[in-house]
Design a protein around this motif. Structure first.
Motif, mmCIF file in Angstrom:
data_model
loop_
_atom_site.group_PDB
_atom_site.id
_atom_site.type_symbol
_atom_site.label_atom_id
_atom_site.label_comp_id
_atom_site.label_asym_id
_atom_site.label_seq_id
_atom_site.Cartn_x
_atom_site.Cartn_y
_atom_site.Cartn_z
ATOM 1 N N CYS A 9 0.827 -1.218 0.000
ATOM 2 C CA CYS A 9 0.000 0.000 0.000
ATOM 3 C C CYS A 9 0.859 1.265 0.000
ATOM 4 C CB CYS A 9 -0.943 0.006 1.198
ATOM 5 S SG CYS A 9 -0.121 -0.150 2.798
ATOM 6 N N CYS A 10 2.170 1.108 0.210
ATOM 7 C CA CYS A 10 3.062 2.267 0.249
ATOM 8 C C CYS A 10 3.440 2.772 -1.139
ATOM 9 C CB CYS A 10 4.338 1.939 1.028
ATOM 10 S SG CYS A 10 4.072 1.715 2.790
ATOM 11 N N TYR A 11 3.108 2.003 -2.181
ATOM 12 C CA TYR A 11 3.460 2.467 -3.530
ATOM 13 C C TYR A 11 2.306 2.277 -4.510
ATOM 14 C CZ TYR A 11 4.896 -2.480 -3.479
ATOM 15 O OH TYR A 11 4.956 -3.837 -3.281
ATOM 16 N N GLY A 13 -1.607 3.852 -5.703
ATOM 17 C CA GLY A 13 -2.438 5.043 -5.597
ATOM 18 C C GLY A 13 -2.678 5.678 -6.946
ATOM 19 N N ASP A 51 7.390 9.759 0.576
ATOM 20 C CA ASP A 51 7.186 8.314 0.560
ATOM 21 C C ASP A 51 8.182 7.687 -0.412
ATOM 22 O OD1 ASP A 51 6.167 8.766 -2.016
ATOM 23 O OD2 ASP A 51 4.082 8.511 -1.425
ATOM 24 N N TYR A 141 5.583 11.691 4.790
ATOM 25 C CA TYR A 141 4.519 10.830 4.286
ATOM 26 C C TYR A 141 5.011 9.385 4.254
ATOM 27 C CZ TYR A 141 2.275 15.171 2.888
ATOM 28 O OH TYR A 141 1.697 16.427 2.901
ATOM 29 N N CYS A 142 4.273 8.478 4.887
ATOM 30 C CA CYS A 142 4.590 7.045 4.897
ATOM 31 C C CYS A 142 6.033 6.832 5.372
ATOM 32 C CB CYS A 142 4.370 6.436 3.516
ATOM 33 S SG CYS A 142 2.701 6.634 2.881
ATOM 34 N N HIS A 220 -4.390 3.886 3.756
ATOM 35 C CA HIS A 220 -2.989 4.303 3.841
ATOM 36 C C HIS A 220 -2.568 4.962 2.523
ATOM 37 C CE1 HIS A 220 1.177 3.921 5.383
ATOM 38 N NE2 HIS A 220 1.490 3.762 4.100
ATOM 39 N N GLY A 221 -1.923 6.116 2.616
ATOM 40 C CA GLY A 221 -1.458 6.824 1.431
ATOM 41 C C GLY A 221 -2.391 7.902 0.930
ATOM 42 N N ARG A 225 -1.515 10.004 -2.338
ATOM 43 C CA ARG A 225 -1.863 9.241 -3.533
ATOM 44 C C ARG A 225 -3.338 8.902 -3.629
ATOM 45 N NH1 ARG A 225 2.242 6.822 -0.924
ATOM 46 N NH2 ARG A 225 0.977 5.002 -0.432
#
Length: 252
Positions: A9-11, A13, A51, A141-142, A220-221, A225
């Motif tokens: 979920c961190c990359y 969006g 992020d 962020y993140c 998340h994000g 994003r």
């Protein structure tokens, strides 16, 4: 840990539309993105710690430009020496934990504190010396939330803000020495309710000003994003940005 390690979920969006107004330059051996407020003042600055998609991501640049439009000199470094994680387009077999160790770049340069800390340190020094910034707010962020927390100390960062932070150690959070504001997502496997509550207990015991805002219906994000075509998400993104602006207005 008060937040868990990063995941897919961190990359993921949505890429946003817009034209960046800042500029690129070099600081030591890494690139930075900077922008100025309309009056070109540098008395108050915002250091944006991104992020994993990095400083050339248009979403991050548009956010940086918004901080500049609100009166802050902004600096946003390349934390990863161009070894960023592509949005929604990771290679087959990609493992973000291996990426953190530097497995996918030729120099095997990691994206862990021994490499990232000197970048953050250099930016703080540059802002205070070359640009004469008297008060620095940091936005993380993140991935970047960890480094806001690590540098929230006198002489480093004066006020901190983070949205949906990842892999912050409890001991790192306990070591802050300044005001911290957090934007949290209702749906977040990295900063879930139990970690949010753990963070709240730590922050309450420390005695510094703190704020934790929980945004419903977002994941998340969202603050970087999120899908702007979904009104719930866009509202949360806008509100999270205003949360940061108001926090800095109060504490810088």
């Amino acid at each position: 840990m008060t937040s868990l390690p990063p995941g897919s979920c961190c990359y993921q969006g949505v890429k946003h539309q817009g034209e960046a107004t800042g500029s690129y330059s070099k600081l030591n051996d890494f690139e930075i993105y900077t922008n100025y407020p309309a009056d070109k003042s540098t008395e108050y600055g915002v250091l944006i710690i991104t992020d994993v998609i990095g400083h050339r991501f248009i979403n991050a640049q548009l956010i940086a430009d918004q901080f500049a439009a609100n009166g802050y000199f902004v600096m946003m470094p390349d934390l990863f020496y161009e070894d960023v994680v592509p949005l929604n387009n990771r290679p087959a077999g990609f493992d973000i934990h291996e990426w953190l160790k530097g497995a996918y770049n030729e120099e095997k340069k990691s994206h862990l504190p021994p490499v990232v800390d000197p970048i953050v340190e250099a930016c703080i020094t540059e802002m205070r010396t070359k640009y004469g910034v008297k008060k620095i707010g940091a936005v993380g962020y993140c991935f970047g939330g960890k480094y806001v927390v690590r540098y929230l100390k006198p002489g480093k960062i004066d006020a901190g803000y983070t949205a949906h932070p990842s892999f912050i150690d409890a001991e790192e959070l306990k070591a802050i020495e300044g005001p911290l504001s957090i934007s949290a997502a209702e749906i977040d496997h990295i900063f879930p309710a139990e970690k949010r509550h753990e963070s709240e207990v730590i922050l309450k015991d420390l005695g510094f000003p703190y704020q934790i805002n929980l945004y419903s219906g977002v994941e998340h994000g969202f603050a970087v994003r999120g899908n702007p075509e979904k009104r719930t998400v866009q509202y949360a993104k806008e509100s999270a940005f205003l949360q940061a602006v108001q926090w800095f207005k109060e504490h810088l």
